[in-house]
Design a protein around this motif. Structure first.
Motif, short mmCIF file in Angstrom:
data_model
loop_
_atom_site.label_atom_id
_atom_site.label_comp_id
_atom_site.label_asym_id
_atom_site.label_seq_id
_atom_site.Cartn_x
_atom_site.Cartn_y
_atom_site.Cartn_z
N ARG A 196 14.65 28.35 5.52
CA ARG A 196 15.36 27.45 5.70
C ARG A 196 15.33 26.30 4.57
NH1 ARG A 196 14.58 27.54 11.28
NH2 ARG A 196 13.43 25.64 10.99
N SER A 197 13.98 25.95 3.99
CA SER A 197 13.77 24.89 3.13
C SER A 197 14.21 25.70 1.97
CB SER A 197 12.27 24.75 3.32
OG SER A 197 11.92 24.34 4.45
N ASN A 230 20.74 22.56 -2.71
CA ASN A 230 20.63 21.29 -3.46
C ASN A 230 20.73 21.41 -5.25
OD1 ASN A 230 19.83 18.46 -3.85
ND2 ASN A 230 17.86 19.04 -4.35
N ARG A 231 20.16 22.45 -5.63
CA ARG A 231 20.13 22.71 -7.11
C ARG A 231 21.82 23.03 -7.40
NH1 ARG A 231 14.73 26.40 -8.10
NH2 ARG A 231 13.13 24.60 -7.69
N LEU A 232 22.29 23.90 -6.55
CA LEU A 232 23.78 24.17 -7.04
C LEU A 232 24.50 22.95 -6.95
CD1 LEU A 232 24.07 27.31 -4.97
CD2 LEU A 232 23.70 27.32 -7.47
N PHE A 233 24.42 21.90 -6.11
CA PHE A 233 24.96 21.17 -5.90
C PHE A 233 24.94 19.83 -6.92
CE2 PHE A 233 25.86 16.60 -4.36
CZ PHE A 233 27.27 16.65 -4.05
N THR A 234 23.72 19.87 -7.40
CA THR A 234 23.43 18.75 -8.54
C THR A 234 24.12 19.51 -9.60
OG1 THR A 234 21.09 18.38 -7.39
CG2 THR A 234 21.48 17.98 -9.72
N GLY A 235 23.73 20.71 -9.77
CA GLY A 235 24.33 21.24 -11.00
C GLY A 235 25.99 21.09 -11.21
N PHE A 236 26.63 21.08 -10.03
CA PHE A 236 27.92 21.11 -10.22
C PHE A 236 28.39 19.68 -10.36
CE2 PHE A 236 31.44 19.77 -7.47
CZ PHE A 236 32.59 20.47 -8.09
N VAL A 237 27.85 18.73 -9.80
CA VAL A 237 27.97 17.41 -10.01
C VAL A 237 27.57 17.01 -11.33
CG1 VAL A 237 27.22 14.90 -9.49
CG2 VAL A 237 27.32 16.44 -7.75
N TRP A 238 26.57 17.59 -12.16
CA TRP A 238 26.50 17.33 -13.55
C TRP A 238 27.65 17.87 -14.51
CZ3 TRP A 238 23.11 14.82 -16.71
CH2 TRP A 238 21.96 14.50 -16.30
N PHE A 239 27.88 18.95 -13.91
CA PHE A 239 29.29 19.87 -14.70
C PHE A 239 30.41 18.83 -14.46
CE2 PHE A 239 32.66 22.80 -14.50
CZ PHE A 239 32.66 23.31 -15.66
N VAL A 240 30.79 18.58 -13.40
CA VAL A 240 31.92 17.67 -13.02
C VAL A 240 31.78 16.09 -13.95
CG1 VAL A 240 33.45 16.47 -11.52
CG2 VAL A 240 32.65 18.83 -11.05
N GLY A 241 30.74 15.69 -13.80
CA GLY A 241 30.57 14.33 -14.64
C GLY A 241 30.82 14.74 -16.14
N ILE A 242 30.17 15.63 -16.77
CA ILE A 242 30.06 15.89 -18.16
C ILE A 242 31.64 16.18 -18.60
CG2 ILE A 242 29.29 17.51 -20.04
CD1 ILE A 242 26.63 17.67 -18.66
N CYS A 243 32.17 17.03 -17.81
CA CYS A 243 33.82 17.39 -17.93
C CYS A 243 34.53 16.04 -17.98
CB CYS A 243 34.38 18.52 -17.15
SG CYS A 243 33.52 20.01 -16.97
#
Length: 299
Positions: free
Chosen positions: A15-16, A23-36
């Protein structure tokens, strides 16, 4: 029992591991949207500024507008923009702060005050043209003063007043109650607590709200068209409150849609660059008190 206890750490580890991947996928998604979003904003600014900004001259900024011949400037319209902005903020800031402080600190918690809050929130989302029609009803039809700088400034103040009221109230309410109680415990009155504790702590939110309404007022066109007109007095520094009050945003709309000057497209491009530059400058100027307040808070 031994088998169950041995399998439990393994399941927890799985589970961990899955949580770490999510967590990594969501962080990458947030970075991608923010940069866009940042790239989109920068690209939009580049498209709006690339044609008008290199062509700006002092003659254009200080010159008088031309109705027929090419080469006109935006001097009176630019001055009216700042003049109307200053008058509207001078009206809306004291009233908005007073109303927000009253709702946050003095208003009783009953249905009537709840209805007032709902009305204020509703007015915050009303289209600006409604306030323009209200300005026409007051200044043009009731007082019969015509399309004036005064009518445009007061109408803009009414437009910004609900937003300032709500921002001030929420900023005051966001101050920790412990700070307020500590001020009372030290013997401060309610007025002293508001002046020396609540407002300084809530200053960041209040100034952010003022910055938003200032930028909105500077670029507003519908209210000004209906209450201040689409012409100027023809003088560069006209402080007469009853003169026509065409602003830079209105001048941009007029040149782009109805003007017959040969260089209308070029004037529109340069006026767009000036409008964007001063809106950004207003945001920077209003950030200075936030920076100073932050330094004072750290000290």
């Amino acid at each position: 029992m031994t088998d169950r206890s041995a399998s439990a750490p393994s399941a927890f580890g799985k589970r961990s591991g899955a949580s770490a991947i999510y967590n990594r996928l969501f962080t990458g998604f947030v970075w991608f949207v923010g940069i866009c979003v940042i790239l989109f904003i920068l690209g939009l600014l580049f498209l709006l500024l690339q044609k008008g900004l290199p062509k700006l001259t002092w003659d254009f900024l200080y010159g008088l507008p031309s109705e027929i011949e090419e080469g006109g400037g935006i001097g009176p319209a630019l001055f009216n923009s700042f003049y109307v902005l200053f008058l509207s903020l001078a009206i809306s800031i004291p009233l908005g702060l007073a109303a927000g402080i009253y709702l946050a600190e003095f208003a009783p918690d009953n249905k009537w005050i709840g209805l007032v809050r709902i009305c204020v929130e509703g007015l915050s989302s009303v289209p600006s043209i409604i306030f323009g029609l209200f300005g026409i009803a007051i200044f043009v039809e009731m007082f019969q003063v015509g399309l004036t700088i005064l009518g445009g400034a007061v109408s803009l103040a009414f437009l910004n007043l609900p937003v300032l009221t709500r921002v001030t109230e929420e900023s005051i309410r966001a101050v920790p109650v412990e700070m307020k109680n500590a001020s009372f415990a030290l013997g401060s009155t309610h007025l002293q607590t508001i002046r020396r504790v609540l407002i300084p702590v809530a200053l960041n939110g209040i100034i952010t709200g003022i910055c938003l309404v200032a930028g909105r007022a500077f670029g507003e066109s519908a209210v000004i068209i209906l209450t201040a007109g689409v012409t100027t007095s023809g003088s560069m520094w006209d402080f007469n409150l009853f003169s026509p009050g065409e602003t830079l945003a209105v001048h941009l709309w007029y040149v782009q849609s109805e003007a017959i000057v040969p260089d209308a497209q070029e004037i529109a491009q340069k006026a767009t660059a000036v409008l964007i530059f001063f809106v950004l400058l207003i945001n920077v100027v209003f950030r200075v008190p936030l920076w100073l307040n932050g330094r004072k808070t750290k000290l």
